[in-house]
Design a protein around this motif. Structure first.
Motif, short mmCIF file in Angstrom:
data_model
loop_
_atom_site.label_atom_id
_atom_site.label_comp_id
_atom_site.label_asym_id
_atom_site.label_seq_id
_atom_site.Cartn_x
_atom_site.Cartn_y
_atom_site.Cartn_z
N ALA A 71 0.83 -1.21 0.00
CA ALA A 71 0.00 0.00 0.00
C ALA A 71 0.86 1.26 0.00
O ALA A 71 0.53 2.25 -0.67
CB ALA A 71 -0.94 0.00 1.20
N ALA A 72 1.99 1.21 0.70
CA ALA A 72 2.87 2.38 0.75
C ALA A 72 3.44 2.68 -0.62
O ALA A 72 3.57 3.86 -1.00
CB ALA A 72 3.99 2.14 1.77
N PHE A 73 3.79 1.65 -1.36
CA PHE A 73 4.33 1.89 -2.70
C PHE A 73 3.25 2.46 -3.61
O PHE A 73 3.51 3.39 -4.41
CB PHE A 73 4.91 0.62 -3.31
CG PHE A 73 5.62 0.88 -4.62
CD1 PHE A 73 6.96 1.20 -4.63
CD2 PHE A 73 4.93 0.82 -5.82
CE1 PHE A 73 7.61 1.47 -5.83
CE2 PHE A 73 5.57 1.09 -7.02
CZ PHE A 73 6.92 1.42 -7.02
N ALA A 74 2.03 1.93 -3.51
CA ALA A 74 0.92 2.45 -4.32
C ALA A 74 0.65 3.92 -4.00
O ALA A 74 0.35 4.73 -4.89
CB ALA A 74 -0.33 1.61 -4.11
N GLU A 75 0.77 4.29 -2.72
CA GLU A 75 0.55 5.68 -2.32
C GLU A 75 1.66 6.58 -2.87
O GLU A 75 1.40 7.71 -3.29
CB GLU A 75 0.49 5.77 -0.80
CG GLU A 75 -0.77 5.13 -0.22
CD GLU A 75 -0.68 4.94 1.29
OE1 GLU A 75 0.35 5.37 1.88
OE2 GLU A 75 -1.61 4.34 1.87
N LEU A 76 2.89 6.09 -2.86
CA LEU A 76 4.00 6.86 -3.44
C LEU A 76 3.75 7.09 -4.93
O LEU A 76 3.95 8.21 -5.43
CB LEU A 76 5.32 6.10 -3.24
CG LEU A 76 6.55 6.70 -3.91
CD1 LEU A 76 6.88 8.08 -3.34
CD2 LEU A 76 7.75 5.75 -3.79
#
Length: 380
Positions: free
Chosen positions: A332-337
């Motif tokens: 999820a953190a990569f998708a948010e980035l």
């Protein structure tokens, strides 16, 4: 008989199976970010669309007021010539997903005694599978992938029971990327009873065909090389990916007459529109141009995989038009980035991120973000 009053009714409710089905999560469009071009890398689409001759066919289409040919005769005839198969062995559908739904509706469901047929497939795999199987009334049997993201064909064969009617083999596997080989498929089919249908889902076949295979490594299977030897095999293909016709919904299955005689009865009437049929025929007629674009996307895919590897990421082997980052809890953190940088990618919570190969600039931005991201994927 007196009907129930409004106060006695409990509301409009779907079939009980709906409470057990996951919701399909389509790839989201990118969020606008000032100063940045938006790119969608979340849906495995061909970013360049159809080739120019096909685009002209679409622009000149003028018979939208007429019903399409329910048998897609022109398309099946041209496909038969192109693939070297009998046109009568082809059944068209609204994308390969529509063709799959026709197969499940025909061969898998629930019986009068309440017993459900079983459909086996790898997991994680195409996220529409459990929805399609459930709506058909059958029971999903999910077999975990191997640690490298490939199908565990031995365990899939071992999962067969007397209730098994259909097995789905997604190659290359969406979303992880690995493909099965011809020898693997033949070994698998030798373990599967002949009255169990094996569907080889080749939605990304053209990307396999354009891939360079390292010396000594067996190439991905071409289902058409296997089909003649097995009466229980069905091939699924589509014009949504390589040909850039995702919005027109045109796909097809190829199988033997013992299967197609029933699939034609179960096929949705007019599922493939006239404009979709004409565009698909034009795509076949200009296949060299289509494959040039596919070759460019494959070249970009290999560049992305190489640079990710150089950055310290482990990436499963992919023969499709996407890469898989098994980032687990960091997905999820990569998708948010990516979202903050006008890119959309497809995150599977707690598992990984699938990133489609897009425009060259989009791929470069993805790699730049991967370099910034503090977490890396490691080999299993």
């Amino acid at each position: 008989m007196v009907g129930m009053t409004t106060s006695q009714r409990s509301g409009l409710n779907p079939r009980p199976v709906f409470s057990q089905l996951p919701q399909y999560a389509a790839g989201k469009p990118p969020v606008p970010v000032e100063g940045l071009t938006q790119f969608k890398l979340s849906s495995n689409e061909n970013p360049f669309g159809p080739v120019e001759p096909v685009a002209r066919v679409l622009a000149e289409f003028n018979t939208v007021h007429r019903y399409p040919d329910p048998l897609s005769t022109a398309l099946r005839t041209r496909l038969g010539e192109h693939l070297g198969v009998n046109a009568d062995d082809i059944v068209t559908g609204a994308g390969s997903l529509g063709a799959l739904n026709q197969i499940l509706a025909t061969f898998a469901g629930s019986h009068e005694d309440g017993v459900q047929d079983e459909v086996i497939y790898a997991w994680r795999s195409f996220e529409a599978y459990p929805i399609c199987v459930g709506l058909a009334g059958a029971k999903s049997v999910q077999v975990p992938n191997l640690p490298n993201g490939a199908h565990d064909l031995d365990d899939m064969a071992a999962a067969v029971t007397h209730q098994t009617r259909v097995i789905l083999v997604c190659t290359p596997n969406n979303p992880t990327g690995p493909a099965v080989t011809e020898n693997q498929v033949r070994d698998f089919l030798a373990k599967v009873p002949s009255d169990v249908l094996v569907v080889i889902d080749e939605a990304y076949f053209e990307f396999c065909a354009a891939s360079e295979i390292p010396e000594g490594q067996e190439p991905p299977v071409n289902g058409l090389d296997v089909l003649p030897d097995y009466e229980n095999v069905i091939i699924l293909r589509t014009f949504s990916k390589a040909q850039g016709l995702a919005g027109l919904r045109v796909g097809y299955s190829i199988s033997h007459p013992a299967i197609t005689q029933y699939l034609r009865v179960g096929a949705t009437p007019f599922a493939v529109t006239s404009i979709a049929e004409q565009a698909a025929v034009a795509s076949i007629n200009h296949n060299d141009a289509v494959m040039q674009r596919v070759a460019h996307l494959v070249e970009q895919r290999e560049k992305v995989v190489t640079q990710l590897t150089n950055l310290g990421y482990w990436v499963p082997e992919t023969r499709a038009n996407f890469v898989w980052l098994p980032l687990g809890e960091h997905s999820a953190a990569f998708a948010e980035l990516a979202e903050r940088n006008a890119l959309s990618v497809r995150a599977f919570a707690g598992e990984g991120v699938r990133v489609s190969i897009g425009e060259d600039e989009a791929n470069d931005r993805f790699l730049a973000l991967a370099e910034q991201f503090e977490h890396r994927t490691s080999a299993p």
